[in-house]
Design an enzyme around this catalytic site. Structure first.
Site, PDB file in Angstrom:
ATOM      1  N   ARG A 161       0.814  -1.226   0.000  1.00  0.00           N
ATOM      2  CA  ARG A 161       0.000   0.000   0.000  1.00  0.00           C
ATOM      3  C   ARG A 161       0.845   1.273   0.000  1.00  0.00           C
ATOM      4  NH1 ARG A 161      -3.023  -1.773   5.275  1.00  0.00           N
ATOM      5  NH2 ARG A 161      -0.820  -2.244   5.583  1.00  0.00           N
ATOM      6  N   ASN A 178       2.901 -12.999   0.226  1.00  0.00           N
ATOM      7  CA  ASN A 178       3.526 -12.782   1.531  1.00  0.00           C
ATOM      8  C   ASN A 178       2.781 -11.781   2.399  1.00  0.00           C
ATOM      9  OD1 ASN A 178       5.946 -12.293   3.485  1.00  0.00           O
ATOM     10  ND2 ASN A 178       5.587 -10.297   2.512  1.00  0.00           N
ATOM     11  N   TYR A 204      -6.322 -15.027  13.066  1.00  0.00           N
ATOM     12  CA  TYR A 204      -5.023 -15.078  12.378  1.00  0.00           C
ATOM     13  C   TYR A 204      -4.622 -16.528  12.106  1.00  0.00           C
ATOM     14  CZ  TYR A 204      -0.036 -14.496  11.440  1.00  0.00           C
ATOM     15  OH  TYR A 204       1.203 -14.539  10.863  1.00  0.00           O
ATOM     16  N   LYS A 254      -4.165 -18.640   8.610  1.00  0.00           N
ATOM     17  CA  LYS A 254      -2.858 -19.223   8.261  1.00  0.00           C
ATOM     18  C   LYS A 254      -2.980 -20.736   8.076  1.00  0.00           C
ATOM     19  CE  LYS A 254      -0.260 -15.564   7.995  1.00  0.00           C
ATOM     20  NZ  LYS A 254       0.492 -15.231   6.780  1.00  0.00           N
ATOM     21  N   THR A 270      10.423  -8.166  12.460  1.00  0.00           N
ATOM     22  CA  THR A 270       9.925  -7.338  11.346  1.00  0.00           C
ATOM     23  C   THR A 270       9.022  -6.260  11.964  1.00  0.00           C
ATOM     24  OG1 THR A 270       7.866  -8.566  11.015  1.00  0.00           O
ATOM     25  CG2 THR A 270       9.795  -9.418   9.863  1.00  0.00           C
TER      26      THR A 270
HETATM   27  N1  LIG Z   1       6.988 -11.479  11.744  1.00  0.00           N
HETATM   28  C1  LIG Z   1       6.525 -12.609  12.251  1.00  0.00           C
HETATM   29  O1  LIG Z   1       6.760 -12.930  13.433  1.00  0.00           O
HETATM   30  C2  LIG Z   1       5.747 -13.562  11.379  1.00  0.00           C
HETATM   31  C3  LIG Z   1       5.595 -14.886  11.839  1.00  0.00           C
HETATM   32  C4  LIG Z   1       4.885 -15.780  11.046  1.00  0.00           C
HETATM   33  C5  LIG Z   1       4.375 -15.381   9.823  1.00  0.00           C
HETATM   34  N2  LIG Z   1       4.536 -14.083   9.411  1.00  0.00           N
HETATM   35  C6  LIG Z   1       3.945 -13.700   8.125  1.00  0.00           C
HETATM   36  O2  LIG Z   1       4.938 -13.163   7.295  1.00  0.00           O
HETATM   37  C7  LIG Z   1       4.331 -12.307   6.327  1.00  0.00           C
HETATM   38  C8  LIG Z   1       5.131 -11.014   6.237  1.00  0.00           C
HETATM   39  O3  LIG Z   1       5.032 -10.336   7.472  1.00  0.00           O
HETATM   40  P1  LIG Z   1       6.235  -9.530   8.118  1.00  0.00           P
HETATM   41  O4  LIG Z   1       6.567 -10.182   9.396  1.00  0.00           O
HETATM   42  O5  LIG Z   1       7.312  -9.310   7.147  1.00  0.00           O
HETATM   43  O6  LIG Z   1       5.456  -8.190   8.497  1.00  0.00           O
HETATM   44  P2  LIG Z   1       5.653  -6.651   8.093  1.00  0.00           P
HETATM   45  O7  LIG Z   1       7.065  -6.245   8.296  1.00  0.00           O
HETATM   46  O8  LIG Z   1       4.587  -5.929   8.848  1.00  0.00           O
HETATM   47  O9  LIG Z   1       5.314  -6.637   6.531  1.00  0.00           O
HETATM   48  C9  LIG Z   1       4.015  -6.835   6.067  1.00  0.00           C
HETATM   49  C10 LIG Z   1       3.943  -6.443   4.604  1.00  0.00           C
HETATM   50  O10 LIG Z   1       2.606  -6.678   4.126  1.00  0.00           O
HETATM   51  C11 LIG Z   1       2.135  -5.490   3.501  1.00  0.00           C
HETATM   52  N3  LIG Z   1       0.685  -5.412   3.690  1.00  0.00           N
HETATM   53  C12 LIG Z   1      -0.003  -5.459   4.856  1.00  0.00           C
HETATM   54  N4  LIG Z   1      -1.322  -5.299   4.639  1.00  0.00           N
HETATM   55  C13 LIG Z   1      -1.467  -5.163   3.293  1.00  0.00           C
HETATM   56  C14 LIG Z   1      -2.575  -4.959   2.450  1.00  0.00           C
HETATM   57  N5  LIG Z   1      -3.804  -4.840   2.944  1.00  0.00           N
HETATM   58  N6  LIG Z   1      -2.383  -4.865   1.114  1.00  0.00           N
HETATM   59  C15 LIG Z   1      -1.130  -4.946   0.600  1.00  0.00           C
HETATM   60  N7  LIG Z   1      -0.041  -5.147   1.347  1.00  0.00           N
HETATM   61  C16 LIG Z   1      -0.203  -5.242   2.687  1.00  0.00           C
HETATM   62  C17 LIG Z   1       2.878  -4.351   4.195  1.00  0.00           C
HETATM   63  O11 LIG Z   1       3.019  -3.229   3.347  1.00  0.00           O
HETATM   64  P3  LIG Z   1       2.125  -1.883   3.393  1.00  0.00           P
HETATM   65  O12 LIG Z   1       1.857  -1.553   4.828  1.00  0.00           O
HETATM   66  O13 LIG Z   1       2.960  -0.901   2.652  1.00  0.00           O
HETATM   67  O14 LIG Z   1       0.878  -2.250   2.645  1.00  0.00           O
HETATM   68  C18 LIG Z   1       4.254  -4.984   4.371  1.00  0.00           C
HETATM   69  O15 LIG Z   1       5.000  -4.861   3.176  1.00  0.00           O
HETATM   70  C19 LIG Z   1       2.872 -12.124   6.779  1.00  0.00           C
HETATM   71  O16 LIG Z   1       2.036 -12.940   5.996  1.00  0.00           O
HETATM   72  C20 LIG Z   1       2.887 -12.614   8.219  1.00  0.00           C
HETATM   73  O17 LIG Z   1       1.640 -13.123   8.614  1.00  0.00           O
HETATM   74  C21 LIG Z   1       5.216 -13.170  10.156  1.00  0.00           C
END
Ligand SMILES: NC(=O)c1ccc[n+]([C@@H]2O[C@H](COP(=O)([O-])OP(=O)(O)OC[C@H]3O[C@@H](n4cnc5c(N)ncnc54)[C@H](OP(=O)(O)O)[C@@H]3O)[C@@H](O)[C@H]2O)c1
Length: 269
Positions: free
Chosen positions: A42, A95, A160, A164, A195
């Site tokens: 976004r 992702n 959540y 998942k 992150t």
């Molecule tokens: N970090 C963890 O502990 C963890 C653990 C397990 C799984 N995950 C999964 O890993 C994936 C990546 O997460 P992350 O940890 O890297 O988190 P992050 O740093 O918050 O990144 C999330 C990304 O998703 C984008 N995003 C969020 N809502 C969106 C929307 N409505 N439309 C388009 N883009 C959107 C955000 O960009 P904008 O805000 O610019 O849109 C950002 O680029 C997710 O699916 C999360 O569930 C994370």
């Protein structure tokens, strides 16, 4: 942002949620290995910066698509945009994701419906849209980002983890269908990772995020390598792998109790 006029015939990977964390590191991986990038999120400013950064560092072409994937119709908009520009997608990385943390009785229904749209409907739609061309080429890849929460029902993360679980189930079934098709399919299921995710969900004080966190680059590397090897599922990190192995044999209610403890705020002392 590169225009289609600079687009070369290297393979292109589309990464949703490219502006931070795991998505950003996946972009780096793919770009370092010579892929062009279509980056989706976004935040237009960050998308522009990322595209420029990776074009400069790795000599690839990139394009940013600013879109909210929680809005129905967004996947079709992305697909149409790329068709118009004649940009093929060889690898799709679903992702983008976020969390709405807390007891279900108190959390925002609006946010949860957006999460269902983003984690379930958008992933399903993007896969449906980009798969036919991959099948025609008999070549391609789909990397869907789940979570260790894909394997367990976790109180305070009810919606959540349910979304998942869908991602894991969908991806494993798709991998079974696409065996021998030339298309690689992998579910990347990370545990707690450093992150913007925890801060955005106001979860930084929970036991799970006060514990050891994986590095986003290491998580991305595990996902990238697993996709190359066409491994159906990858859980990065030995601790996360041990957790998932133990979940398989424990009663679901016990898993939920331990999960809840991990998701509670850590006392200050
Ligand atoms: N970090 C963890 O502990 C963890 C653990 C397990 C799984 N995950 C999964 O890993 C994936 C990546 O997460 P992350 O940890 O890297 O988190 P992050 O740093 O918050 O990144 C999330 C990304 O998703 C984008 N995003 C969020 N809502 C969106 C929307 N409505 N439309 C388009 N883009 C959107 C955000 O960009 P904008 O805000 O610019 O849109 C950002 O680029 C997710 O699916 C999360 O569930 C994370």
């Amino acid at each position: 942002m590169g225009g289609e006029e600079q687009w070369d015939d290297r393979e292109t990977v589309l990464v949703t949620g490219a502006t931070s964390g795991i998505g950003y590191e996946l972009c780096r991986r793919f770009a370092a290995n010579g892929h062009n990038l279509v980056v989706v999120a976004r935040d237009a400013r960050r998308l522009g910066e990322i595209g420029a950064e990776f074009e400069k560092s790795f000599g690839i072409s990139s394009m940013g698509i600013t879109v909210d994937l929680a809005v129905p119709g967004a996947p079709q908009q992305i697909f149409d945009d790329l068709q118009r520009r004649n940009i093929p997608v060889h690898i799709l990385v679903n992702n983008a994701g976020f969390n709405e943390y807390g007891p279900f009785a108190d959390t925002s229904l609006q946010r949860e419906l957006e999460m269902i749209q983003l984690h379930i409907a958008a992933i399903t739609s993007l896969t449906k849209l980009f798969l036919p061309a991959m099948l025609q080429r008999r070549h391609g890849g789909i990397l869907n980002v789940g979570s260790t929460g894909s394997f367990a029902p976790v109180p305070l993360n009810a919606v959540y983890c349910a979304t998942k679980a869908y991602i894991l189930s969908f991806t494993e079934a798709l991998a079974g269908e696409l065996q021998g098709s030339g298309i690689k399919v992998t579910a990347l299921c990370p545990g707690a990772t450093a992150t913007e995710f925890a801060a955005r969900a106001n979860m930084e004080e929970t036991r799970i995020f006060k514990g050891p966190l994986m590095d986003a680059a290491a998580v991305a590397a595990a996902g990238y390598e697993a996709l190359q090897e066409n491994r159906g599922v990858v859980v990065p990190g030995i601790m996360n792998q041990a957790t998932i192995a133990s979940i398989r044999f424990a009663p679901r209610r016990l898993v939920a109790r331990i999960g809840r403890w991990m998701l509670e705020q850590k006392p200050a002392h």
